[in-house]
Design a protein around this motif. Structure first.
Motif, PDB file in Angstrom:
ATOM      1  N   UNK A   1       0.834  -1.208   0.000  1.00  0.00           N
ATOM      2  CA  UNK A   1       0.000   0.000   0.000  1.00  0.00           C
ATOM      3  C   UNK A   1       0.866   1.255   0.000  1.00  0.00           C
ATOM      4  N   UNK A   2       1.888   1.266   0.870  1.00  0.00           N
ATOM      5  CA  UNK A   2       2.758   2.446   0.962  1.00  0.00           C
ATOM      6  C   UNK A   2       3.485   2.658  -0.367  1.00  0.00           C
ATOM      7  N   UNK A   3       3.989   1.566  -0.960  1.00  0.00           N
ATOM      8  CA  UNK A   3       4.726   1.698  -2.227  1.00  0.00           C
ATOM      9  C   UNK A   3       3.788   2.150  -3.352  1.00  0.00           C
ATOM     10  N   UNK A   4       2.566   1.629  -3.348  1.00  0.00           N
ATOM     11  CA  UNK A   4       1.614   2.003  -4.395  1.00  0.00           C
ATOM     12  C   UNK A   4       1.299   3.501  -4.294  1.00  0.00           C
TER      13      UNK A   4
ATOM     14  N   UNK B   1       4.281   9.920  -7.320  1.00  0.00           N
ATOM     15  CA  UNK B   1       5.337  10.207  -8.301  1.00  0.00           C
ATOM     16  C   UNK B   1       4.700  10.389  -9.689  1.00  0.00           C
ATOM     17  N   UNK B   2       3.814   9.453 -10.041  1.00  0.00           N
ATOM     18  CA  UNK B   2       3.154   9.533 -11.355  1.00  0.00           C
ATOM     19  C   UNK B   2       2.395  10.851 -11.503  1.00  0.00           C
ATOM     20  N   UNK B   3       1.640  11.203 -10.475  1.00  0.00           N
ATOM     21  CA  UNK B   3       0.740  12.359 -10.577  1.00  0.00           C
ATOM     22  C   UNK B   3       1.499  13.688 -10.591  1.00  0.00           C
ATOM     23  N   UNK B   4       2.618  13.757  -9.848  1.00  0.00           N
ATOM     24  CA  UNK B   4       3.286  15.051  -9.675  1.00  0.00           C
ATOM     25  C   UNK B   4       4.596  15.184 -10.435  1.00  0.00           C
TER      26      UNK B   4
ATOM     27  N   UNK C   1     -10.009   9.470  -1.664  1.00  0.00           N
ATOM     28  CA  UNK C   1     -10.576   8.203  -2.149  1.00  0.00           C
ATOM     29  C   UNK C   1      -9.603   7.045  -1.876  1.00  0.00           C
ATOM     30  N   UNK C   2      -8.319   7.292  -2.191  1.00  0.00           N
ATOM     31  CA  UNK C   2      -7.308   6.235  -1.975  1.00  0.00           C
ATOM     32  C   UNK C   2      -7.214   5.912  -0.474  1.00  0.00           C
ATOM     33  N   UNK C   3      -7.251   6.979   0.357  1.00  0.00           N
ATOM     34  CA  UNK C   3      -7.165   6.778   1.813  1.00  0.00           C
ATOM     35  C   UNK C   3      -8.348   5.944   2.315  1.00  0.00           C
TER      36      UNK C   3
END
Lengths: 159, 298
Positions: free
Chosen positions: A66-69, A75-78, A105-107
């Motif tokens: 979860x933490x790595x995802x 990273x992808x988004x920013x 939502x992810x949280x």
């Protein structure tokens, strides 16, 4: 005639070096920590609950995944052109707070995953009236740490 | 009158007293039971079964400390007293002293390795210690030793309630109901399973039955009060949140945000109305249930 009973069941499971399982933090603590503290706070609480109920070794893989995802998603988004496009799509769909809604939502999904992972322990704690730890202190600490860690992560991937 | 006849009469009187005290304790008439106990103790000050009845009275008065002292006293005099050790085991588990409870259960099982009931009692300690696989294995072992052991079926039903979504459909619970349709403990398990399945109305009917059978039972009185609030007509709109718990709350938040944003693309006025409706629903779910609870339980 009844055969001999299973003697392997008569080995002690508690005491000695084994840590006695304790009640997990309540679902309310998990929900509000995730809602206000973000995905990292939700993931941290899954790890803390796994440790409390004595199944950290089994659940560590989920906590790390979860933490790595979430780090990969941030990273992808920013930090990628495709992520910038995704962010502008989110803004056009959900308004200026679109990326923040997405984080929430992810949280909440992480919290739901933790809820499923520890549902037996949560039900057992309710059924046997196990004493829950104070959720306020942990909840506030997780919210503060989750927000700070989230901001630091964005700072780190965008520098 | 000969000495043996006098002894026989005294034993019969003692047995009668114990029976009456036990019946009073079954009906939770603790004060009356205590007055009979003090009369019986005057003639038999250190009789083990009377001491156990005293410990039961202490437990009903929530005086665990005194009950434990009494039980330890009986066990120190009669180390093999199964009743005293079984009661101490339940007491240790109730007080959360699970390591000591396990040690006691194991020592009893070593002496009585064919006792299905003891396997089930040990399994309940394991369930309380969140050792679910071992609890289930102990229940299955108990049922292998005695397929009709009620305590083992109760343990298996509890495992189903804890580990499965629809615990009320547990096969072990169905078997218990078939074996003991009028048993209070079985009905209590059914009510617990229904509460965990979110079926409050059905649970309330069962809890009322239990309270009718024993109006002084504080636990079922509290359950009936809580379920009466949960099933009040003014809380019907909160059914999704009651049924699905925090999962329902998550769906409400996420669904609300998506619906409002999607509607805002087409009609901003309608989106504004929808967001106020959702906000009103959320406020109603936070404010009204505690107010209703205060009003109904005043």
């Amino acid at each position: 005639m009844t055969s001999l009973p299973r003697h392997d069941l008569l080995q002690p499971s508690l005491g000695g070096s084994a840590r006695l399982a304790a009640a997990p933090y309540s679902l309310g603590t998990g929900m509000w920590s995730a809602f206000f503290g973000g995905p990292l706070a939700a993931t941290a609480l899954i790890g803390i609950n796994a440790w409390r109920v004595g199944r950290l070794r089994r659940d560590a893989v989920w906590v790390v995944l979860l933490a790595m995802a979430y780090v990969a998603w941030t990273f992808f988004l920013h930090a990628t052109p495709a992520g910038a496009e995704a962010r502008s799509t989110l803004v056009s769909w959900l308004g200026s707070r679109g990326p923040a809604y997405c984080d929430r939502f992810i949280a909440l999904m992480s919290f739901a995953g933790g809820m499923l992972l520890h549902r037996s322990e949560q039900r057992s704690a309710d059924l046997f009236g196990l004493k829950r730890p104070n959720g306020w202190i942990m909840g506030v600490a997780l919210i503060v740490c989750g927000v700070v860690a989230g901001d630091l992560l964005i700072f780190w991937v965008t520098r | 009158m000969s000495e043996s006849t006098a002894d026989h009469d005294a034993a019969a009187t003692l047995a009668d007293q114990r029976h009456r005290i036990s019946e009073l304790l079954d009906r939770r008439r603790v004060a009356h039971a205590r007055s009979l106990l003090s009369q019986a103790f005057a003639a038999h000050p250190d009789e083990a079964e009377l001491l156990l009845l005293g410990a039961r009275a202490d437990l009903l008065d929530d005086d665990h400390h005194s009950a434990r002292r009494t039980l330890e006293h009986v066990i120190s005099r009669e180390p093999d007293h199964l009743g005293a050790r079984a009661m101490l085991l339940s007491l240790l588990a109730a007080d959360g002293e699970l390591v000591a409870a396990e040690q006691l259960a194991l020592s009893m099982l070593r002496e009585h390795p064919q006792s299905a009931w003891l396997y089930a009692v040990y399994g309940r300690v394991m369930l309380q210690a969140l050792q679910f696989p071992k609890a289930r294995e102990l229940a299955q072992e108990a049922l292998r030793l005695d397929p009709h052991e009620d305590e083992a079926l109760r343990l298996l039903a509890l495992c189903d309630v804890v580990e499965r979504r629809r615990g009320a459909d547990s096969a072990a619970l169905q078997r218990l109901l078939a074996q003991n349709p009028d048993d209070r403990q079985t009905l209590g398990l059914v009510v617990t399973a229904l509460i965990h399945d979110g079926q409050s109305s059905a649970a309330l009917r069962g809890a009322r039955e239990l309270l009718r059978a024993d109006p002084n039972d504080a636990h079922w009185l509290a359950v009936v009060k809580a379920l009466t609030v949960d099933t009040h007509w003014s809380l019907k709109p909160l059914w999704p949140l009651q049924r699905f718990g925090w999962g329902g709350s998550i769906a409400l938040w996420l669904g609300g945000i998506v619906a409002v944003r999607a509607l805002a693309q087409a009609d901003s006025a309608a989106a504004s109305v929808l967001s106020w409706v959702i906000l009103g629903y959320v406020l109603y779910s936070w404010v009204w249930p505690p107010l209703l609870k205060r009003w109904l339980l005043r």
